[in-house]
Design a protein around this motif. Structure first.
Motif, PDB file in Angstrom:
ATOM      1  N   LYS A  51       0.851  -1.194   0.000  1.00 47.77           N
ATOM      2  CA  LYS A  51       0.000   0.000   0.000  1.00 47.77           C
ATOM      3  C   LYS A  51       0.894   1.255   0.000  1.00 47.77           C
ATOM      4  CE  LYS A  51      -4.043  -2.005   0.127  1.00 47.77           C
ATOM      5  NZ  LYS A  51      -3.630  -3.398   0.001  1.00 47.77           N
ATOM      6  N   VAL A  52       0.361   2.352  -0.548  1.00 46.53           N
ATOM      7  CA  VAL A  52       1.086   3.626  -0.579  1.00 46.53           C
ATOM      8  C   VAL A  52       0.533   4.514   0.535  1.00 46.53           C
ATOM      9  CG1 VAL A  52       1.582   5.689  -1.944  1.00 46.53           C
ATOM     10  CG2 VAL A  52       1.510   3.444  -3.059  1.00 46.53           C
ATOM     11  N   ALA A  53       1.436   4.954   1.428  1.00 43.70           N
ATOM     12  CA  ALA A  53       1.015   5.747   2.596  1.00 43.70           C
ATOM     13  C   ALA A  53       1.738   7.083   2.622  1.00 43.70           C
ATOM     14  CB  ALA A  53       1.311   4.972   3.883  1.00 43.70           C
ATOM     15  N   LEU A  54       0.984   8.142   2.802  1.00 49.42           N
ATOM     16  CA  LEU A  54       1.567   9.479   2.969  1.00 49.42           C
ATOM     17  C   LEU A  54       1.404   9.886   4.435  1.00 49.42           C
ATOM     18  CD1 LEU A  54       2.660  12.235   1.850  1.00 49.42           C
ATOM     19  CD2 LEU A  54       0.260  12.895   1.558  1.00 49.42           C
ATOM     20  N   ILE A  55       2.531  10.264   5.063  1.00 50.22           N
ATOM     21  CA  ILE A  55       2.486  10.710   6.457  1.00 50.22           C
ATOM     22  C   ILE A  55       2.855  12.195   6.502  1.00 50.22           C
ATOM     23  CG2 ILE A  55       3.166  10.232   8.850  1.00 50.22           C
ATOM     24  CD1 ILE A  55       2.327   7.709   7.436  1.00 50.22           C
ATOM     25  N   ALA A  56       1.858  13.049   6.695  1.00 49.21           N
ATOM     26  CA  ALA A  56       2.133  14.479   6.906  1.00 49.21           C
ATOM     27  C   ALA A  56       2.693  14.622   8.314  1.00 49.21           C
ATOM     28  CB  ALA A  56       0.849  15.281   6.753  1.00 49.21           C
ATOM     29  N   GLY A  57       3.819  15.305   8.446  1.00 51.00           N
ATOM     30  CA  GLY A  57       4.494  15.328   9.751  1.00 51.00           C
ATOM     31  C   GLY A  57       5.237  14.024  10.007  1.00 51.00           C
ATOM     32  N   GLY A  58       5.608  13.362   8.927  1.00 51.75           N
ATOM     33  CA  GLY A  58       6.262  12.048   9.042  1.00 51.75           C
ATOM     34  C   GLY A  58       7.688  12.103   9.553  1.00 51.75           C
ATOM     35  N   THR A  59       8.212  13.306   9.764  1.00 55.72           N
ATOM     36  CA  THR A  59       9.554  13.442  10.363  1.00 55.72           C
ATOM     37  C   THR A  59       9.446  13.713  11.864  1.00 55.72           C
ATOM     38  OG1 THR A  59       9.502  15.803   9.838  1.00 55.72           O
ATOM     39  CG2 THR A  59      10.604  14.369   8.256  1.00 55.72           C
ATOM     40  N   GLY A  60       8.236  13.841  12.382  1.00 55.38           N
ATOM     41  CA  GLY A  60       8.059  14.200  13.789  1.00 55.38           C
ATOM     42  C   GLY A  60       8.125  13.000  14.716  1.00 55.38           C
ATOM     43  N   GLY A  61       7.964  13.281  15.997  1.00 53.16           N
ATOM     44  CA  GLY A  61       8.113  12.245  17.016  1.00 53.16           C
ATOM     45  C   GLY A  61       7.146  11.088  16.847  1.00 53.16           C
ATOM     46  N   LEU A  62       5.903  11.379  16.530  1.00 47.39           N
ATOM     47  CA  LEU A  62       4.939  10.294  16.286  1.00 47.39           C
ATOM     48  C   LEU A  62       5.011   9.825  14.841  1.00 47.39           C
ATOM     49  CD1 LEU A  62       1.567  11.208  18.086  1.00 47.39           C
ATOM     50  CD2 LEU A  62       2.854   9.059  18.234  1.00 47.39           C
ATOM     51  N   GLY A  63       5.106  10.803  13.928  1.00 50.74           N
ATOM     52  CA  GLY A  63       5.069  10.487  12.497  1.00 50.74           C
ATOM     53  C   GLY A  63       6.172   9.525  12.082  1.00 50.74           C
ATOM     54  N   GLN A  64       7.380   9.706  12.619  1.00 46.60           N
ATOM     55  CA  GLN A  64       8.461   8.821  12.163  1.00 46.60           C
ATOM     56  C   GLN A  64       8.255   7.386  12.642  1.00 46.60           C
ATOM     57  OE1 GLN A  64      12.447   9.487  14.217  1.00 46.60           O
ATOM     58  NE2 GLN A  64      11.480  11.464  14.531  1.00 46.60           N
ATOM     59  N   HIS A  65       7.636   7.197  13.805  1.00 43.63           N
ATOM     60  CA  HIS A  65       7.346   5.828  14.263  1.00 43.63           C
ATOM     61  C   HIS A  65       6.200   5.211  13.467  1.00 43.63           C
ATOM     62  CE1 HIS A  65      10.138   5.539  17.595  1.00 43.63           C
ATOM     63  NE2 HIS A  65       9.805   6.769  17.966  1.00 43.63           N
ATOM     64  N   ILE A  66       5.228   6.047  13.100  1.00 46.44           N
ATOM     65  CA  ILE A  66       4.129   5.543  12.264  1.00 46.44           C
ATOM     66  C   ILE A  66       4.699   5.119  10.900  1.00 46.44           C
ATOM     67  CG2 ILE A  66       1.982   6.195  11.077  1.00 46.44           C
ATOM     68  CD1 ILE A  66       1.431   8.095  13.506  1.00 46.44           C
ATOM     69  N   ALA A  67       5.616   5.943  10.370  1.00 45.44           N
ATOM     70  CA  ALA A  67       6.249   5.620   9.080  1.00 45.44           C
ATOM     71  C   ALA A  67       7.005   4.293   9.172  1.00 45.44           C
ATOM     72  CB  ALA A  67       7.188   6.757   8.671  1.00 45.44           C
ATOM     73  N   THR A  68       7.786   4.122  10.220  1.00 43.13           N
ATOM     74  CA  THR A  68       8.579   2.887  10.380  1.00 43.13           C
ATOM     75  C   THR A  68       7.674   1.666  10.492  1.00 43.13           C
ATOM     76  OG1 THR A  68      10.257   4.163  11.523  1.00 43.13           O
ATOM     77  CG2 THR A  68      10.331   1.787  11.859  1.00 43.13           C
ATOM     78  N   GLU A  69       6.598   1.806  11.269  1.00 43.43           N
ATOM     79  CA  GLU A  69       5.693   0.673  11.472  1.00 43.43           C
ATOM     80  C   GLU A  69       4.968   0.305  10.163  1.00 43.43           C
ATOM     81  OE1 GLU A  69       5.499  -1.346  13.855  1.00 43.43           O
ATOM     82  OE2 GLU A  69       3.550  -2.310  13.626  1.00 43.43           O
ATOM     83  N   LEU A  70       4.541   1.330   9.423  1.00 47.17           N
ATOM     84  CA  LEU A  70       3.863   1.034   8.151  1.00 47.17           C
ATOM     85  C   LEU A  70       4.834   0.381   7.164  1.00 47.17           C
ATOM     86  CD1 LEU A  70       1.660   4.246   7.709  1.00 47.17           C
ATOM     87  CD2 LEU A  70       0.810   1.909   7.960  1.00 47.17           C
ATOM     88  N   GLN A  71       6.093   0.865   7.157  1.00 46.95           N
ATOM     89  CA  GLN A  71       7.104   0.263   6.274  1.00 46.95           C
ATOM     90  C   GLN A  71       7.330  -1.198   6.652  1.00 46.95           C
ATOM     91  OE1 GLN A  71      10.176   3.067   6.914  1.00 46.95           O
ATOM     92  NE2 GLN A  71       9.981   4.009   4.900  1.00 46.95           N
ATOM     93  N   SER A  72       7.434  -1.450   7.950  1.00 46.36           N
ATOM     94  CA  SER A  72       7.725  -2.830   8.385  1.00 46.36           C
ATOM     95  C   SER A  72       6.568  -3.770   8.059  1.00 46.36           C
ATOM     96  CB  SER A  72       8.048  -2.876   9.880  1.00 46.36           C
ATOM     97  OG  SER A  72       6.863  -2.749  10.616  1.00 46.36           O
ATOM     98  N   ARG A  73       5.389  -3.203   7.828  1.00 45.62           N
ATOM     99  CA  ARG A  73       4.240  -4.045   7.448  1.00 45.62           C
ATOM    100  C   ARG A  73       4.029  -4.054   5.937  1.00 45.62           C
ATOM    101  NH1 ARG A  73      -0.605  -4.479  11.029  1.00 45.62           N
ATOM    102  NH2 ARG A  73       0.018  -4.356  13.176  1.00 45.62           N
ATOM    103  N   GLY A  74       4.977  -3.499   5.171  1.00 41.13           N
ATOM    104  CA  GLY A  74       4.955  -3.664   3.718  1.00 41.13           C
ATOM    105  C   GLY A  74       4.490  -2.471   2.917  1.00 41.13           C
ATOM    106  N   CYS A  75       4.260  -1.333   3.575  1.00 42.76           N
ATOM    107  CA  CYS A  75       3.824  -0.140   2.827  1.00 42.76           C
ATOM    108  C   CYS A  75       5.012   0.600   2.220  1.00 42.76           C
ATOM    109  CB  CYS A  75       3.134   0.861   3.755  1.00 42.76           C
ATOM    110  SG  CYS A  75       1.544   0.335   4.366  1.00 42.76           S
ATOM    111  N   THR A  76       4.755   1.290   1.120  1.00 40.74           N
ATOM    112  CA  THR A  76       5.671   2.317   0.628  1.00 40.74           C
ATOM    113  C   THR A  76       5.247   3.602   1.319  1.00 40.74           C
ATOM    114  OG1 THR A  76       5.896   1.266  -1.504  1.00 40.74           O
ATOM    115  CG2 THR A  76       6.424   3.610  -1.414  1.00 40.74           C
ATOM    116  N   VAL A  77       6.171   4.215   2.060  1.00 45.68           N
ATOM    117  CA  VAL A  77       5.820   5.376   2.875  1.00 45.68           C
ATOM    118  C   VAL A  77       6.480   6.636   2.337  1.00 45.68           C
ATOM    119  CG1 VAL A  77       5.990   6.426   5.156  1.00 45.68           C
ATOM    120  CG2 VAL A  77       5.446   3.999   4.953  1.00 45.68           C
ATOM    121  N   ILE A  78       5.676   7.656   2.148  1.00 48.16           N
ATOM    122  CA  ILE A  78       6.187   8.975   1.746  1.00 48.16           C
ATOM    123  C   ILE A  78       5.919   9.912   2.927  1.00 48.16           C
ATOM    124  CG2 ILE A  78       5.975  10.887   0.078  1.00 48.16           C
ATOM    125  CD1 ILE A  78       4.482   7.576  -0.860  1.00 48.16           C
ATOM    126  N   THR A  79       6.946  10.621   3.353  1.00 47.48           N
ATOM    127  CA  THR A  79       6.764  11.580   4.449  1.00 47.48           C
ATOM    128  C   THR A  79       6.691  12.990   3.877  1.00 47.48           C
ATOM    129  OG1 THR A  79       9.150  11.745   4.775  1.00 47.48           O
ATOM    130  CG2 THR A  79       7.961  10.150   6.159  1.00 47.48           C
TER     131      THR A  79
END
Ligand SMILES: NC(=O)c1ccc[n+]([C@@H]2O[C@H](COP(=O)([O-])OP(=O)(O)OC[C@H]3O[C@@H](n4cnc5c(N)ncnc54)[C@H](OP(=O)(O)O)[C@@H]3O)[C@@H](O)[C@H]2O)c1
Length: 223
Positions: free
Chosen positions: A10-38
């Motif tokens: 799946k393709v996931a966009l994380i607005a604020g993906g460099t922030g304290g919560l956003g970067q962990h959400i990005a990592t978790e989505l990546q580890s579950r197989g998503c392509t993540v754009i911050t």
């Protein structure tokens, strides 16, 4: 509960993906197989990062168009951007009030408005309003009001977007140790009890995306 979402490819966009919560959400989505754009204002040199100030509706439209054109889909959007300000209203400047609402409330509305027409049936959009949207506090009135508006907007969106098969989750985590309070744009944070671990909060949000949940009240983060 609605239909579960398989996160693989799946393709996931994380607005604020460099922030304290956003970067962990990005990592978790990546580890579950998503392509993540911050996406955030800063440049971080990563190829899957968009540098944009999402207080502007044009920037939100451009960021969404970029993702759809380059990655071919937009299955998950998480809005983890935000700023906080502290202080009683008598000492809060108009500039601070505008910046809090522009970032937290208008930025969220612009992002959702830009994203929804591109999101296919089964996709998921997450707003992070926070526990303050359930009960506002003295010394945090402007921040809390900006977040209560997000919660209210998400509530209406969850029914509007359901017509197109898009699931909206409003997440209301309690205080979390991301350092957000120390980066306040105005005022000084009161002494908070130790907050939650951002990695655990992020995993709870991603679990809700995957499982079909439609709301994440503050109580959903308590165990
Ligand atoms: N931490 C908590 O206790 C807590 C609890 C409940 C809810 N929340 C909410 O959760 C969200 C994430 O909080 P956090 O603790 O992870 O904060 P954070 O660590 O300060 O991260 C905020 C993120 O937002 C980005 N951002 C800020 N203004 C922006 C703008 N105009 N355009 C684009 N990006 C922007 C920042 O990057 P740049 O500065 O590079 O733009 C950063 O990536 C916020 O909405 C916050 O209100 C936090």
């Amino acid at each position: 509960m609605e239909a579960a979402l398989n996160l693989t490819n799946k393709v996931a966009l994380i607005a604020g993906g460099t922030g304290g919560l956003g970067q962990h959400i990005a990592t978790e989505l990546q580890s579950r197989g998503c392509t993540v754009i911050t996406c955030s204002r800063s440049q971080n040199g990563e190829s899957h990062h968009i540098s944009a100030d999402l207080r502007s509706p044009d920037s939100a439209q451009q960021a969404i168009s970029h993702v759809v054109e380059k990655y071919g889909s937009l299955d998950i959007v998480v809005n983890a951007m935000g700023v906080v300000a502290f202080g009683e209203i008598g000492t809060t400047s108009i500039d601070t009030i505008e910046e809090v609402f522009l970032t937290n409330t208008f930025g969220h509305i612009f992002l959702v408005q830009a994203a929804l027409p591109h999101m296919p049936k089964g996709s998921v959009l997450v707003g992070i309003s926070g526990v303050i949207a359930e009960q506002n506090l003295p010394g945090m009135s402007v921040y809390g009001a900006s977040k209560a508006a997000v919660r209210s907007f998400d509530e209406a969106m969850s029914r509007e977007a359901r017509k197109n098969g898009v699931r909206i989750i409003d997440a209301r985590p309690p205080h979390t140790e991301t350092g957000l309070a120390s980066r306040a744009i105005a005022g000084t944070a009161p002494k908070f009890p130790v907050g939650l671990d951002p990695e655990i909060v992020a995993k709870r949000i991603v679990a809700a995306i995957a499982s079909g949940e439609t709301d994440l009240p503050s109580t959903a983060f308590s165990n």
